[in-house]
Design an enzyme around this catalytic site. Sequence first.
Site, PDB file in Angstrom:
ATOM      1  N   HIS A   1      10.876  -0.167  -2.035  1.00  0.00           N
ATOM      2  CA  HIS A   1      10.517   0.983  -3.074  1.00  0.00           C
ATOM      3  C   HIS A   1      11.433   2.107  -3.011  1.00  0.00           C
ATOM      4  CE1 HIS A   1       6.478  -0.738  -3.580  1.00  0.00           C
ATOM      5  NE2 HIS A   1       6.350  -1.082  -2.543  1.00  0.00           N
TER       6      HIS A   1
ATOM      7  N   ARG B   1      -3.074  -5.145   4.005  1.00  0.00           N
ATOM      8  CA  ARG B   1      -2.558  -3.873   4.558  1.00  0.00           C
ATOM      9  C   ARG B   1      -3.264  -3.123   5.426  1.00  0.00           C
ATOM     10  NH1 ARG B   1      -4.102  -4.095  -0.818  1.00  0.00           N
ATOM     11  NH2 ARG B   1      -2.465  -4.068  -2.665  1.00  0.00           N
TER      12      ARG B   1
END
Lengths: 418, 479
Positions: B50, B311
């Site tokens: 990212h 996650r």
Amino acid sequence: MKKDIVIIGGGPAGLSAAVAAHEQGITDILILERENALGGILNQCIHNGFGLHVFKEELTGPEYAQRYIDKIAELKIAAKLGTMVIDITRDLRVIALNETDGVLDIQAKAVVLAMGCRERPRGALNIPGYRPAGVFSAGTAQKYVNIDGYLPGREIVILGSGDIGLIMARRMTLEGAHVKMVCEILPYSGGLKRNIVQCLDDYGIPLRLSHTVTKIHGRERVEGVTVARVDANLKPIATSEEYVTCDTLMLSVGLIPENELSRKAGVALNPTTQGPLVNSHLETSIPGVFACGNVLHVHDLVDYVSEEAALAGKFAADHVKNKDTFGSGIAVSCGTGVRYTVPTTIIPDFNERTTTIRFRVDNVYHNHFVSVFFGGDRMYHKQKRILTPGEMEQVLLPKQWFANQPDTKTIRVMLEEE
Amino acid sequence: MMHDAIIIGAGVIGANIARELARYQLDIIVLEKNLDVCEGASKANSGIVHSGYDAKPGSLKAKYNIRGNKMMAALCAELAVSFRQNGSLVVAFDAEEAIRLETLLDQGVQNGVEGLRIIDGETARLQEPNLSQNVTAALWAPTGGIVDPFQLTLAAAEVADLNGVAFHFGTAVTAISCTNGVFNVETSKGHYAARIVVNAAGVHADDLNNRLSSHKYQITPRKGEYCLFDKQIGGLVTSTIFQLPSAMGKGVLVTPTAEGNLLIGPNSVFVDDKSDTSTTEAGIRFVIDKAKQSVDNLPMPYVITAFAGLRATEKHEDFVIGEAEDVPGFFNALGIESPGLTAAPAIAQDMAGWIAAKLDAVPKPHYDGRRNRQPSFESLSVEMKQAMFQKDKNYGRIICRCELVTLAEILDCIRRPLGARTVDGVKRRTRAGSGRCQGGFCSPRIIEILARELGKDLREIVKASEKSAYLIGLDKDLL
């Protein structure tokens, strides 16, 4: 290296094509086979039922293959085993790889594609759940059982009623496993009738039509599956869900012609069959490249593969001898009820006695007529008691029809109710 | 035996901390409950590096994202890991969403993200021809990238191993305590002791922390489901296409993977079970519907598999990194969800630095951070292929037809440091079995090779975990 004809694949299609090409006087032939033995998938098909059309007797898969392997040996046709073709170019260069030669670079005058097909994997179905061990395609399981001597499971659910699934239902039963059911999402089986009788009915294995697997349970190894009935749109009906304990889910959910190499070469494919588009000489969109067997379209019986491949071998030999018959082909189209035809164009060829059109129907039809139209003229009209998607159909077009109707622009194959 | 440090968890965080700590003259051991590295959250994620516009300014997520992003190219080069800075696009579908792009841009600038720019729909479509006609504007982040998460983890672990760190697989921690500055760790394989413990236990990191520290954390796993497409259409998009982030994460993306596939996903669903990596019909349908909003012509028949990952979402929604205040020597890397993969190199650098300082550790004179890895055979020219074959005849034998993986490559992945012991291990290292036939052709061959190499029977070869054998009997053995 230079070769007149390179045949890719040493299974039933490749072997038959090689023999036929040799019979036409072309001897500089090379078969490239990725396994260490010729025979292709027949080597693991140890059940009987092969050869009824070609040899008029019932053989096992290895026996059927051996007839051709013996012929190949007798004719001294060269084959390289353990050899994987990794590329074919538009100008008929074949790049292959094996442990003896390393990279092979072969210039061919004609190439016969005979790579066969592969099984649709689980991913193509997107069955929700975990991804444990114990989910096998039926053909992979067949290899473990018939070649390696190992059992992939003891409590089996089979999804899909393709022929390999049906054959494996019987095989697993004979090897001591318990086949709980065969689920088929469609309201009819995609396999041969004789296999449903001989592999399921004879062993009391239930065939659940209009049923599918909606979930796979078990984190490490399959522990069970959820089975549900589907509605008319093939959507699972939640209220019909049932948990079935099993350690193995076997998939027999379709075969896909293996055309990675064809695609690399730039061969045009038919989106319905996922095999090459061919004319009546079984020649693809690339001149000199021919296709036959399950790489062209999935067959029901190996006998028809051998027949078709012999034709591909013959025309490949003609190509090498510069005896191609050119001319604008007549397009063959699919009418009502017909999913596809092979070929999709016919080159009128007066050396051949008949031209065969092979096709499959898109549903189960009772007492329908198979019709063939040359332009507006119905040349063929024959009633069949039953037509099913699981069985390949064929019509033979005698050469006189082409002679009598020289102006035919299109040929249409369709089903009619009367 | 007393170790200097025990790292619990061999995911991307644990492996990279191990790699950083391997620089020092320390006795380090990594305990992993699974049979291979990268079996938890690191395994099933988007593989995105990212750029850092999404993290809340001032958060640890923002800080480590930006730093990790800047480290990634050099690290991947050193570790011979596929990495591509393909850039990211966040797309907006109407005026209201276009305004939110501005907010995102401001946030990115505040975080220190370079090169952010808002472009109109037309410009975005020039860049990405398959982008939906409904896209009206997009945020372009040129520093976004893609990496193979497994390779990044494995490579870090290999380097750690080569520099003296020990990895113990199949070793699950069952109890942990600390007395007089010594940590006693009980596991499924026996007792371990160390002066330092690093908690890199992914979704289980809260349990581990809560056994030692009075400062309690709570991780609720958040499931993300994905569909992976055939390499044939890996070029559908070149950059990573995001939709606007929401409270539930960065939304469904459409991206090429570092290995050339196309990936869509994830959704975001809290689950109770920390091992629930099952896909659901509703989840996959959601992912497909969302992805179809971003791009036109998504060819569904080319899906080759679906998978789900978890996650490690901590309730305060930021990373927890560093030494627990009330447990000296206990270092947490906890709540590492997205952008954890990007942040891993930076988190590892800090953690190792703190631990080395605490132990007064001395750098090793001969540390070598480079990983030697052959390029994949498939990617080589015909001449190079022949040259490789001349060196090793096993390059002449193709085992996986879809990804063109040779016997030489399979053998290497089993024989090299931290070699594959499972079929999935071979698959992730070489891609054998990850192509369009999903192992239908090569898995029997790989099982045979593993059995031969490891001196085992075919029935002992497992997919991933101890109870995941493929073959469970012999023909007619119970008749």
